[in-house]
Design an enzyme around this catalytic site. Structure first.
Site, PDB file in Angstrom:
ATOM      1  N   HIS A  64      40.064  31.806  45.033  1.00 40.77           N
ATOM      2  CA  HIS A  64      40.762  31.428  45.298  1.00 40.77           C
ATOM      3  C   HIS A  64      41.598  30.003  45.547  1.00 40.77           C
ATOM      4  CE1 HIS A  64      39.191  29.340  48.846  1.00 40.77           C
ATOM      5  NE2 HIS A  64      38.544  30.088  49.213  1.00 40.77           N
ATOM      6  N   ASP A 173      35.756  23.869  47.852  1.00 37.97           N
ATOM      7  CA  ASP A 173      36.580  25.651  48.392  1.00 37.97           C
ATOM      8  C   ASP A 173      37.650  25.364  48.348  1.00 37.97           C
ATOM      9  OD1 ASP A 173      36.342  27.921  49.222  1.00 37.97           O
ATOM     10  OD2 ASP A 173      36.012  26.918  51.249  1.00 37.97           O
ATOM     11  N   GLU A 206      43.682  32.382  51.105  1.00 38.22           N
ATOM     12  CA  GLU A 206      42.792  32.966  50.835  1.00 38.22           C
ATOM     13  C   GLU A 206      41.979  32.645  52.480  1.00 38.22           C
ATOM     14  OE1 GLU A 206      38.156  33.093  52.001  1.00 38.22           O
ATOM     15  OE2 GLU A 206      39.289  32.044  51.585  1.00 38.22           O
ATOM     16  N   GLU A 207      42.116  30.942  53.126  1.00 40.11           N
ATOM     17  CA  GLU A 207      41.889  30.728  53.950  1.00 40.11           C
ATOM     18  C   GLU A 207      42.929  31.358  55.086  1.00 40.11           C
ATOM     19  OE1 GLU A 207      39.002  28.800  54.497  1.00 40.11           O
ATOM     20  OE2 GLU A 207      39.555  27.768  52.134  1.00 40.11           O
ATOM     21  N   ASP A 229      33.506  32.604  44.904  1.00 40.71           N
ATOM     22  CA  ASP A 229      34.201  32.004  46.657  1.00 40.71           C
ATOM     23  C   ASP A 229      32.352  30.982  46.408  1.00 40.71           C
ATOM     24  OD1 ASP A 229      34.860  30.165  48.797  1.00 40.71           O
ATOM     25  OD2 ASP A 229      36.129  32.597  48.911  1.00 40.71           O
ATOM     26  N   HIS A 313      34.970  23.159  54.231  1.00 39.83           N
ATOM     27  CA  HIS A 313      35.863  22.344  55.480  1.00 39.83           C
ATOM     28  C   HIS A 313      35.471  21.023  55.845  1.00 39.83           C
ATOM     29  CE1 HIS A 313      37.478  27.288  55.930  1.00 39.83           C
ATOM     30  NE2 HIS A 313      36.779  26.798  54.799  1.00 39.83           N
TER      31      HIS A 313
END
Length: 341
Positions: A64, A173, A206-207, A229, A313
């Site tokens: 992603h 990420d 995706e998030e 991922d 994150h």
């Protein structure tokens, strides 16, 4: 070709929160085109192909493009920005963080809140209603034509090398996963008699919803799909049973959502090619795009390969570059045997 660090850093330093990934998509398309010239943009996704033989099965690798961040929700009369989180952001880390605001021009700011001596108890961990961004202006009028409600706000941290093969950044990420697909494409492009058609899908959102992967799954209808991922990297004070060692190789997923033959084939491939790997057990859903890929219309068999990452994150995510390179090796080796699964 640039070094692995250079590729990861170039992608990670771009700004693209969920739904606003266009700049990242363009960069990915430019980097993979030398190895997979058949590249197109499909409703925000970047799709690249190696092979067009209808007699062969199709294998999709999916990473992603988007990152967590914020939207501007309001502008106060005093010239502060109110913001709301896009994706799972750890509010404990936000106070004083430098951010970048993508308005009509790119602006810098810092996340502000009441000073500590005016806070009490749980107020020390702010919620979205308490967050604001200070750009240095004194009034909303000063921001006119510069910032609007709905503009994206991202962490301002850039990638930096750490000791050895470690690096840190604010959007690793899943830009490190995207980088591993590009590195894998370079290896696959040199293979002769490839037993499958390979689809590289770089997807958005995706998030928030997995919408990009759902679109890719229904548009491309792959026979096999691997979501690439990140997963939780072992850090100080954490359980070795619930996290994965940085530098220990990619984590191959085992889940009720995933096809066991794909998980087994990934494991056998890693062993046959002497690629270090780890096993990630996810009894229910995987929390990755594999959950959507498994729903492709023709009954796609899905798997996951995840790169260990610390401090997910946050502005200071940490990975080991070796894990990205080992992931690329595993993906390329898997493509070389996909027709035998």
């Amino acid at each position: 070709m640039d070094s692995s660090y250079d590729i990861i850093a170039a992608l990670s330093d771009l700004r693209g929160i969920s739904g606003r990934e266009a700049a990242v998509g363009k960069a990915v398309a430019d980097r993979i085109r030398p190895y997979a010239p058949d590249v197109r943009c499909d409703n925000g996704n970047i799709i690249a192909r190696i092979g067009q033989d209808s007699a062969k099965p199709s294998l999709m690798f999916c990473a992603h493009l988007d990152q967590v961040g914020f939207f501007v929700t309001d502008i106060t009369p005093e010239g502060f920005l109110r913001i709301g989180a896009v994706g799972g952001v750890d509010h404990r880390l936000l106070l004083g963080q430098p951010v970048t605001i993508l308005g009509t021009e790119t602006l810098s700011g810092v996340i502000s809140i009441l000073p500590p001596h005016l806070l009490k108890g749980e107020q020390a961990v702010p919620d979205d209603t308490q967050l604001c961004v200070d750009l240095g202006f004194d009034s909303a009028d000063a921001l006119r034509d510069k910032v609007s409600r709905g503009d994206a706000v991202c962490f301002a941290a850039k990638c930096r090398p750490l000791l050895g093969t470690r690096m840190t950044g604010s959007a690793l990420d899943d830009r490190c996963g995207a980088a591993s697909l590009i590195l894998a494409a370079e290896q696959i492009s040199r293979m002769e008699n490839l037993p499958c058609n390979v689809i590289f899908a770089f997807v958005g959102q995706e998030e928030r919803s997995g919408r990009g992967a759902k679109r890719a799954a229904f548009a491309e209808r792959p026979d096999y799909a691997i979501a690439v991922d990140v997963t939780f990297g072992l850090a100080y004070g954490e359980s070795e049973q619930e996290t994965f060692a940085l530098g220990g190789g990619p984590a191959i997923g085992v889940s009720s959502v995933l096809a066991p033959e794909v998980s087994d084939a990934l494991t056998h491939t890693a062993k046959a090619h002497h690629i270090p790997y780890q096993i990630e057990i996810m009894p229910e859903a995987t929390g990755t795009d594999a959950d959507a890929l498994a729903l492709a219309p023709n009954g796609c068999k899905a798997g996951t390969v995840s790169i260990p990452l610390r401090y997910m994150h946050t502005p200071v995510e940490v990975i080991d570059i070796r894990d990205v390179e080992l992931t690329a090796q595993l993906l390329a080796a898997f493509a070389g045997r996909c027709g035998t699964i």
